[in-house]
Design an enzyme around this catalytic site. Structure first.
Site, PDB file in Angstrom:
ATOM      1  N   ASN A   1      -8.630  -9.482  10.355  1.00  0.00           N
ATOM      2  CA  ASN A   1      -7.852  -8.289  10.006  1.00  0.00           C
ATOM      3  C   ASN A   1      -7.775  -7.349  11.193  1.00  0.00           C
ATOM      4  OD1 ASN A   1      -7.395  -7.760   6.763  1.00  0.00           O
ATOM      5  ND2 ASN A   1      -9.063  -9.189   7.176  1.00  0.00           N
TER       6      ASN A   1
ATOM      7  N   ALA B   1       0.805  -1.215   0.000  1.00  0.00           N
ATOM      8  CA  ALA B   1       0.000   0.000   0.000  1.00  0.00           C
ATOM      9  C   ALA B   1       0.841   1.269   0.000  1.00  0.00           C
ATOM     10  CB  ALA B   1      -0.938  -0.007   1.203  1.00  0.00           C
TER      11      ALA B   1
ATOM     12  N   HIS C   1      -2.764 -12.464  -3.667  1.00  0.00           N
ATOM     13  CA  HIS C   1      -3.008 -11.697  -2.451  1.00  0.00           C
ATOM     14  C   HIS C   1      -1.747 -11.828  -1.615  1.00  0.00           C
ATOM     15  CE1 HIS C   1      -5.436 -11.065   1.515  1.00  0.00           C
ATOM     16  NE2 HIS C   1      -4.702 -10.025   1.188  1.00  0.00           N
ATOM     17  N   ASP C   2      -1.120 -10.710  -1.271  1.00  0.00           N
ATOM     18  CA  ASP C   2       0.199 -10.765  -0.642  1.00  0.00           C
ATOM     19  C   ASP C   2       0.203 -11.591   0.639  1.00  0.00           C
ATOM     20  OD1 ASP C   2      -1.229  -8.882   0.853  1.00  0.00           O
ATOM     21  OD2 ASP C   2       0.097  -7.214   0.379  1.00  0.00           O
TER      22      ASP C   2
ATOM     23  N   GLY D   1       6.358  -0.475  -3.625  1.00  0.00           N
ATOM     24  CA  GLY D   1       6.491  -1.739  -4.334  1.00  0.00           C
ATOM     25  C   GLY D   1       7.946  -2.104  -4.518  1.00  0.00           C
TER      26      GLY D   1
END
Length: 469
Positions: free
Chosen positions: A294, A12, A234-235, A15
């Site tokens: 989460n 987020a 999805h990381d 990268g």
């Protein structure tokens, strides 16, 4: 054949293009290129600058090709839920950021059609106002959804730009709220009830399958013709591959901007208690289920530091952590790290102070005390989640593995051990990239073995640190 592989790992805030090599007793990775991820706010909301991200990732892959005299392949992972809408292969506007405030207003639109309990029964996901399902309801309000003929999640968008192939990788697709939690296929019932065209969603593909080769024009830009593989895009799915667990009595915390606290199961857990506790079922590697919660995570800390630094450029994290470590635990108030008021960007310290005041708790007097308050609150949220995991799954958890960038925060790891009452093992820092590289390596025939064999390799080749309660 060159045995080096490239992982594009998009977070987020930034990268990276990471190069890795895998052998029977070897897992070596290094960062070839690093770049910022700067969202852009316009009159219609907060957006991801996907063109800049794509330019940077291609530059990083090309650099890795030059440094390694070629690559055996590449794969992309990123955060979940966000997507681009396309028509005729062209993107319709810049994709919205999941923190954009349009999402919460669209939640009632979905719940009018499919109530929260029924939605959980169908997709198994915890309620988060930015899940793709709610974002699409927001799109409908603007008329954009009617224009689109395809939706691509962001890692799949970048894979499409590399290869020309439009697919949806399952681990990330499972975060949309549109996947049937039992079958792992798109839910025809949900699509029908939500008025979504089935053809909007691309064919599903599983981690370890080949997406395709880069197109000729991309190969010319990169300096090589490369296969592109589906990994856990999805990381968190990739990070969980690299959890160095030695037995089944473990929980993991993939610790970054968000903290994903979970266990791995063979099948979804769909109890009403799990729904009420806001636990989620997401797809993992080799058919596993990531059953997790989460937690707001280090966003609370980084956004606080960012706010202070706007008025005081001398503020930096390391001195604040050193100051926070000296604050006695008994003097530290604790707040609910999962309160939705903390989701948007902005003045985080003011919102935390507001929560503490509302709950008759003292507001920290110094920035160091504030940082300690944030970390104690995150650790308490971890402890509550781990205890819930034991109750909801009926399994014993003796060890908590903290992986990802947050595992470098030694104070947070120590507080997590104290508040969970369990052994904490931190590392590897590069869990997401490692998991990405390992799945690619297995697909390319450079590594053979089960998910447990991958974890054993990570355990034998990583620097790990142990914290006792």
């Amino acid at each position: 054949m060159n045995e080096a592989l490239a992982a594009v790992d998009l977070g987020a805030s930034g990268g990276r293009v990471v190069v890795g090599r895998v052998g029977p007793d070897e897992l070596r990775i290094r960062t070839a290129h690093r770049f910022p991820n700067r969202p852009v706010r316009t009159r219609d909301g907060l957006h991801w600058n996907v063109l800049e991200l794509y330019r940077e990732m291609c530059a990083g892959i090309a650099q890795a090709v030059r440094e390694e005299s070629g690559l055996a392949g590449v794969a992309v992972d990123s955060w979940a839920v966000d997507y681009a809408l396309l028509r005729g292969g062209r993107v319709l506007g810049m994709p919205h950021h999941y923190r954009d405030d349009r999402n919460a207003a669209a939640v009632p639109d979905v719940h009018e059609v499919v109530g929260p309990d029924e939605l959980y029964e169908l997709n198994g996901l915890q309620h988060l106002p930015f899940n793709t399902t709610f974002q699409l309801a927001a799109e409908r309000r603007t008329g954009m959804l009617e224009l689109a003929d395809r939706l691509l999640l962001l890692p799949d968008l970048f894979a499409y730009w590399l290869t020309g192939e439009q697919v949806a990788e399952r681990t990330n697709a499972s975060t949309t709220g549109l996947l049937d939690v039992r079958t792992g296929e798109w839910s025809a019932e949900l699509l029908d009830r939500l008025g979504l065209k089935p053809e909007l969603l691309p064919p599903l593909i599983s981690p370890g399958e080949r997406i395709g080769a880069v197109t000729d024009d991309v190969a010319a830009e990169l300096g090589a013709s490369l296969p592109v593989t589906a990994v856990g895009s999805h990381d968190t799915a990739s990070a969980v591959v690299a959890v160095p667990a030695a037995d089944e009595e473990f929980a993991y915390i993939s610790c970054g901007t968000w903290s994903l606290v979970g266990v791995e199961t063979d099948r979804p857990v769909l109890s009403e208690r799990g729904r009420a506790a806001n636990f989620t079922n997401e797809r993992g590697i080799d058919g596993r289920i990531r059953y997790l919660h989460n937690v707001m995570g280090l966003w609370l800390l980084t956004e606080s530091v960012a706010h202070w630094s706007r008025t005081d450029p001398s503020v930096s994290l390391e001195p604040l952590l050193a100051e926070a470590a000296e604050v006695p635990t008994e003097r530290v108030p604790v707040f609910d790290a999962d309160d939705p008021r903390f989701l948007p960007p902005g003045d985080m310290p003011a919102r935390i102070a507001e929560w503490l005041t509302e709950h008759d708790q003292p507001v920290p007097g110094t920035r160091g005390e504030f940082v300690r308050c944030v970390l104690e609150s995150i650790a308490e949220a971890y402890a509550a989640s781990v205890d819930q995991l034991e109750r909801l799954t009926g399994r014993s958890i003796s060890t908590v593995h903290v992986v990802g960038g947050g595992c470098q925060n030694t104070l947070l790891c120590r507080l997590t051990a104290e508040r969970t009452g369990r052994t904490v093992i931190s590392g590897p820092v590069e869990a997401t990239a490692s998991g990405n590289i390992l799945v690619q390596a297995r697909t390319a025939g450079l590594f053979t073995g089960s998910l447990e064999a991958m974890r054993d390799l990570v355990r034998r080749t990583s620097e790990l640190r142990r914290y006792n309660p």
